[in-house]
Design a protein around this motif. Structure first.
Motif, short mmCIF file in Angstrom:
data_model
loop_
_atom_site.label_atom_id
_atom_site.label_comp_id
_atom_site.label_asym_id
_atom_site.label_seq_id
_atom_site.Cartn_x
_atom_site.Cartn_y
_atom_site.Cartn_z
N GLY A 45 -2.67 37.18 19.01
CA GLY A 45 -3.97 37.60 18.51
C GLY A 45 -5.13 36.95 19.24
O GLY A 45 -5.04 36.59 20.41
N SER A 46 -6.21 36.78 18.51
CA SER A 46 -7.46 36.34 19.14
C SER A 46 -7.72 34.85 19.00
O SER A 46 -8.87 34.42 19.06
CB SER A 46 -8.62 37.13 18.54
OG SER A 46 -8.68 36.89 17.14
N ASN A 47 -6.71 34.06 18.83
CA ASN A 47 -6.91 32.62 18.76
C ASN A 47 -7.51 32.14 20.08
O ASN A 47 -6.98 32.46 21.15
CB ASN A 47 -5.57 31.93 18.50
CG ASN A 47 -5.74 30.46 18.16
OD1 ASN A 47 -6.38 29.72 18.89
ND2 ASN A 47 -5.18 30.07 17.03
N PRO A 48 -8.59 31.38 20.05
CA PRO A 48 -9.26 30.99 21.30
C PRO A 48 -8.45 30.05 22.19
O PRO A 48 -8.79 29.87 23.36
CB PRO A 48 -10.55 30.32 20.82
CG PRO A 48 -10.31 29.95 19.41
CD PRO A 48 -9.30 30.90 18.87
N VAL A 49 -7.39 29.48 21.70
CA VAL A 49 -6.54 28.60 22.50
C VAL A 49 -5.66 29.42 23.45
O VAL A 49 -5.33 28.97 24.56
CB VAL A 49 -5.67 27.71 21.58
CG1 VAL A 49 -4.65 26.92 22.36
CG2 VAL A 49 -6.55 26.79 20.76
N LEU A 50 -5.30 30.62 23.04
CA LEU A 50 -4.33 31.41 23.80
C LEU A 50 -4.77 31.78 25.21
O LEU A 50 -3.95 31.68 26.13
CB LEU A 50 -3.93 32.66 23.01
CG LEU A 50 -3.09 32.37 21.77
CD1 LEU A 50 -2.83 33.63 20.98
CD2 LEU A 50 -1.77 31.72 22.17
N PRO A 51 -6.01 32.19 25.47
CA PRO A 51 -6.37 32.49 26.86
C PRO A 51 -6.26 31.27 27.77
O PRO A 51 -5.80 31.37 28.91
CB PRO A 51 -7.82 32.99 26.76
CG PRO A 51 -7.94 33.51 25.38
CD PRO A 51 -7.06 32.63 24.54
N VAL A 52 -6.65 30.11 27.26
CA VAL A 52 -6.58 28.87 28.07
C VAL A 52 -5.12 28.49 28.30
O VAL A 52 -4.72 28.15 29.43
CB VAL A 52 -7.35 27.73 27.38
CG1 VAL A 52 -7.21 26.43 28.13
CG2 VAL A 52 -8.82 28.11 27.22
N ALA A 53 -4.32 28.55 27.25
CA ALA A 53 -2.89 28.22 27.40
C ALA A 53 -2.20 29.22 28.32
O ALA A 53 -1.34 28.83 29.13
CB ALA A 53 -2.22 28.21 26.02
N SER A 54 -2.59 30.49 28.24
CA SER A 54 -2.00 31.50 29.11
C SER A 54 -2.33 31.22 30.57
O SER A 54 -1.49 31.38 31.45
CB SER A 54 -2.52 32.89 28.73
OG SER A 54 -2.11 33.22 27.44
N ALA A 55 -3.57 30.81 30.82
CA ALA A 55 -3.96 30.49 32.20
C ALA A 55 -3.14 29.32 32.72
O ALA A 55 -2.65 29.35 33.86
CB ALA A 55 -5.45 30.17 32.26
N ALA A 56 -2.97 28.28 31.90
CA ALA A 56 -2.19 27.12 32.32
C ALA A 56 -0.72 27.49 32.56
O ALA A 56 -0.11 27.08 33.56
CB ALA A 56 -2.29 26.01 31.28
N LEU A 57 -0.16 28.29 31.66
CA LEU A 57 1.24 28.70 31.82
C LEU A 57 1.43 29.61 33.03
O LEU A 57 2.47 29.56 33.69
CB LEU A 57 1.75 29.38 30.55
CG LEU A 57 2.03 28.45 29.38
CD1 LEU A 57 2.28 29.24 28.11
CD2 LEU A 57 3.21 27.54 29.69
N SER A 58 0.43 30.41 33.34
CA SER A 58 0.56 31.27 34.52
C SER A 58 0.53 30.44 35.80
O SER A 58 1.20 30.78 36.78
CB SER A 58 -0.52 32.34 34.54
OG SER A 58 -1.78 31.78 34.82
N LEU A 59 -0.22 29.34 35.80
CA LEU A 59 -0.20 28.44 36.96
C LEU A 59 1.20 27.87 37.16
O LEU A 59 1.70 27.82 38.29
CB LEU A 59 -1.21 27.30 36.77
CG LEU A 59 -2.68 27.69 36.76
CD1 LEU A 59 -3.53 26.47 36.43
CD2 LEU A 59 -3.09 28.30 38.07
N GLY A 60 1.80 27.45 36.06
CA GLY A 60 3.17 26.94 36.14
C GLY A 60 4.15 28.01 36.58
O GLY A 60 5.06 27.73 37.37
#
Length: 169
Positions: A89-104
């Protein structure tokens, strides 16, 4: 034998007895809107699973063709972000966590690609190269990184962040 005869006169005329018709059904109520998704835990799990799968596919493709592909890194990022936003959903943590996980995911994909390339040259399994000679693989990655490597990281992170935002709407 007698036949029934229809009543004389116009049955639709004013004052004529009307047959009893059932009342028109009331309109159905509008469907309730979908509940807002806001599940941080499930969103993070979905992003992690998507990162592992997408990173593996990215590494497999890059290793098979002996080069990195920018649009594939964008695809990795978007897939990670899309999964987290759709599930979490729209939890504001998810876009940031997604960006970090995509780097990994892109980093792991690049390491896997290097292991596949080395494995093809030495005629050994890529998993043997990756797990038994991880220090060699990371050293090769360090020596081969260039501006394009970091551009792929940036593209993946941007795609993940925006994918998570868009899919949560």
């Amino acid at each position: 034998m007698s036949q029934s005869v229809p009543p004389s006169g116009n049955p639709f005329a004013e004052g004529a007895p009307q047959p009893p018709y059932p009342a028109a059904p009331a309109p159905a109520p509008a469907p309730a809107s979908a509940p807002a998704r806001n599940n941080l835990g499930l969103g993070l799990v979905a992003a992690l699973v998507a990162a592992l799968v997408a990173g593996g596919v990215y590494g497999g493709i890059a290793g098979a063709i002996d080069r990195q592909i920018g649009w594939a890194a964008i695809g990795v990022g978007f897939l990670v972000g899309f999964a987290s936003g759709k599930v979490g959903g729209s939890n504001p943590v998810l876009p940031v966590a997604s960006a970090a996980l995509s780097l990994g995911a892109v980093y792991v994909g690049q390491l896997l690609a290097i292991a596949i390339i080395i494995g093809k040259e030495l005629n050994v399994s890529a998993t043997d190269v990756l797990f038994e000679n991880f220090d060699v693989v990371t050293k090769v990655w360090g020596e081969s990184k260039d501006l394009m490597t970091f551009l792929f990281f940036a593209l993946a992170a941007f795609a993940a962040f925006s994918g998570a935002k868009k899919s949560a709407e």
